[in-house]
Design an enzyme around this catalytic site. Sequence first.
Site, PDB file in Angstrom:
ATOM      1  N   ALA A   1     -88.955 -11.849  52.625  1.00 32.56           N
ATOM      2  CA  ALA A   1     -89.817 -12.096  51.471  1.00 32.56           C
ATOM      3  C   ALA A   1     -90.655 -13.351  51.695  1.00 32.56           C
ATOM      4  CB  ALA A   1     -88.968 -12.230  50.210  1.00 32.56           C
TER       5      ALA A   1
ATOM      6  N   CYS B   1     -93.271 -14.352  50.195  1.00 36.29           N
ATOM      7  CA  CYS B   1     -93.685 -14.992  48.948  1.00 36.29           C
ATOM      8  C   CYS B   1     -92.559 -15.778  48.291  1.00 36.29           C
ATOM      9  CB  CYS B   1     -94.226 -13.938  47.980  1.00 36.29           C
ATOM     10  SG  CYS B   1     -95.674 -13.064  48.618  1.00 36.29           S
TER      11      CYS B   1
ATOM     12  N   TYR C   1     -97.692  -4.033  19.796  1.00 39.17           N
ATOM     13  CA  TYR C   1     -97.697  -5.271  19.020  1.00 39.17           C
ATOM     14  C   TYR C   1     -96.429  -5.402  18.187  1.00 39.17           C
ATOM     15  CZ  TYR C   1     -98.261  -8.022  14.768  1.00 39.17           C
ATOM     16  OH  TYR C   1     -98.041  -8.881  13.733  1.00 39.17           O
TER      17      TYR C   1
END
Length: 545
Positions: free
Chosen positions: A40, A42, A423
């Site tokens: 990985a 990142c 929402y």
Amino acid sequence: MKIVIVGGVAAGASAATKARRVNEEAEIVILEKGPYVSFANCGLPYYVGGEIQKRESLILVSPELFKKRFNIDVRINHEVTDIDPQGKTVTVKAAGETVKETYDKLILAPGSEPIIPPLPGVDLPQVHAVFTVPDVEKITENIQEGLKSAVIVGGGFIGLETAEALLKRGLVTTLVEKMPQLIPNFDPEFSLPLESHLKDMGLRICLGNSLQAILGDGKVEEVILEDGTRIKTEMVILAIGAKPRLDLARKAGLAVGTAGGVVADATMLTSDPDIYAAGDIVESVHLVSGKKVRIPLAGSANKQGRIAGANAAGGKLLFKGVMGSAIIKVGELTAARTGLSEKEARELGMNCYVSYTPSHDHATYYPEARRMIIKIVVEEHTGRVLGAQGVGWKGVDKRIDALAVAVYANLSVLDLEHLDLPYAPPFASAKDPAIMAGMVAANILRGDVRHVTPAQLKEMLEKEEVTVVDVRTPAENEKGSVKGALNLPLDELRQRYRELDSRKKIVLYCGVGYRSYVAYRFLKQKGYDVYNLSGGYSGYMMSMQ
């Protein structure tokens, strides 16, 4: 069929496993120069900072698991040094020996290598990149040995993430960036909140400066910058950037494009009918501009590898292109982008306008609502969303995610007004920040409001006779205002508007742009020559500090 893959990280590993899912009978070999595959990249700064505590967590798939689960032959510490396209072989160095490996289909995914400038002192043992697992192991070893200070060279994603990591480890840290801003792939105003936050965290930042030399007798002791500044330090991290490993492609005679990457079609096939390429070495079509670009990001590398592996094994997949979507966490702040920045759009000669929309990540009456600001780049006349950037404390990620889909789907700001996003008070407002950004930009498109950006206001103040009116309350005005602005609260405007000189241009602003928009509509209908400041005082402060 024998498929040989050069490189075993993001693109290479994805290519291998997809090739296996497409073709169970193929012989698949990964040749990886380094000691690890499928790690990985990142996550490396987070290992330095301690969020990722075990090195093993960075290793996603081991060679043993590749063999057991996928019957893929992974050979680490095997460096491919040459390609013979006519003979369909690659030359491999391993354990002091050189051998030839045949292939039916070859996939090039060697990735990039860190840029190491040829400066005095770069070979000292406390000078590191943040590119591989061994790199971060050396950094953590230096910290464990008791080093207390570091200089990071480069203000991009890796530089900022590593700076935060070193601050968390207690090191006195200085960041040096040659450009006049951090995160140079964003528009300049998005650097400013990050600079302020990082300084509050204890980082020293030197912008518009570059590294000239690293000094020390057997160890790092000091760096010298371009302007002569000398900084005492015990470690240097080079995060200047990366360059694609194109040597093999060039040796194979593959076409390299104007964007500096290997030319590949939508199937990831190169100019050789038996060689595919994927990842950092490849140039791609930008889905907004239509231009060829090379944007080395993990997301596109994984997708390209998957497509190259499928097609090399007999499948039929296509890679459509890239948009440069990216995100970074800096302390408690998040910055994200997608599509074209304003700077990029204008350099391409595109007719566009921008709008700024400050919002909260969720309903303000629900606890812990935090502010963000979104900038949209919009094509004039059509309203097509060309790109977006955002910065804030919470919720920036999902808004830029939504806007990335809008850019990909060629939606306009008129479409953004009608997005049906979920929402509830803990998650958003009834008008989500992405929707609100669309509404603000759509008002400009329809001509419901004339706006100026903070940069345009600055130019107007320098060149023209303009009246700036703050329609916030006196209490808000006292906490900070645009220099020379008249404070005329919105709720007093109907009674006092005649105090304004109708012969002058008037720029209105409030905290975020809504109250000044209400004032704009009133004054416009009364015959005044008015403009609304995009993003209000929040946008002004982000751009002008």
